[in-house]
Scaffold this motif. Structure first.
Motif, short mmCIF file in Angstrom:
data_model
loop_
_atom_site.label_atom_id
_atom_site.label_comp_id
_atom_site.label_asym_id
_atom_site.label_seq_id
_atom_site.Cartn_x
_atom_site.Cartn_y
_atom_site.Cartn_z
N ILE A 1 3.60 -37.91 -32.85
CA ILE A 1 2.41 -37.94 -31.98
C ILE A 1 1.14 -37.67 -32.77
N LYS A 2 0.03 -38.01 -32.12
CA LYS A 2 -1.29 -37.67 -32.67
C LYS A 2 -1.94 -36.67 -31.72
N VAL A 3 -2.59 -35.67 -32.32
CA VAL A 3 -3.31 -34.66 -31.56
C VAL A 3 -4.76 -34.68 -32.01
N LYS A 4 -5.67 -34.78 -31.07
CA LYS A 4 -7.11 -34.79 -31.38
C LYS A 4 -7.59 -33.34 -31.38
N VAL A 5 -8.19 -32.92 -32.49
CA VAL A 5 -8.69 -31.56 -32.62
C VAL A 5 -10.21 -31.62 -32.81
N PRO A 6 -10.96 -31.61 -31.69
CA PRO A 6 -12.40 -31.79 -31.80
C PRO A 6 -13.10 -30.51 -32.25
N ILE B 1 2.29 -34.51 -40.72
CA ILE B 1 2.41 -35.72 -41.52
C ILE B 1 1.08 -35.99 -42.21
N GLN B 2 0.00 -35.91 -41.45
CA GLN B 2 -1.31 -36.07 -42.06
C GLN B 2 -2.40 -35.64 -41.09
N LEU B 3 -3.57 -35.42 -41.64
CA LEU B 3 -4.75 -35.11 -40.85
C LEU B 3 -5.83 -36.08 -41.30
N ILE B 4 -6.27 -36.92 -40.38
CA ILE B 4 -7.33 -37.87 -40.70
C ILE B 4 -8.52 -37.49 -39.83
N GLY B 5 -9.57 -37.03 -40.46
CA GLY B 5 -10.72 -36.58 -39.69
C GLY B 5 -10.30 -35.45 -38.78
#
Length: 95
Positions: free
Chosen positions: A44-49, A72-76
């Motif tokens: 999954i992807k989690v948005k961390v604003p 797995i990774q953090l993009i922005g």
């Protein structure tokens, strides 16, 4: 493991974030959502604003620790998590 992470990055590419941290940050409710999404999807992807890099890092560490998932990774501001379920929905390549 490197091969598997590369594979998962590729798989995650087309995913949309399924969980987004709100103004309250990382709460029990958010953790429950993340755990449910991981149980269903595994990847999954989690948005961390967060505008603050240190705060972002702390959120990411807390999410990974509490969900017991693999980062797995953090993009922005988008964190990609993986946690294999008993069903093994995603077939990982051999190490």
């Amino acid at each position: 493991m490197k091969k598997q992470i590369q594979f998962l990055k590729g798989e995650a590419h087309s995913l949309k974030p399924v969980v987004q941290l709100g103004s309250n940050g990382f709460t029990e409710g958010v953790l429950a959502e993340i755990e449910n999404a991981l149980a269903v999807h595994e990847l999954i992807k989690v948005k961390v604003p967060s505008e603050d890099r240190e705060e972002l890092k702390l959120y990411v560490e807390a999410i990974v620790r509490e969900s017991k998932a693999e980062k797995i990774q953090l993009i922005g501001k988008t964190l990609v998590l993986f946690k294999q379920s008993d069903d093994k929905k995603i077939e990982l390549p051999k190490k």
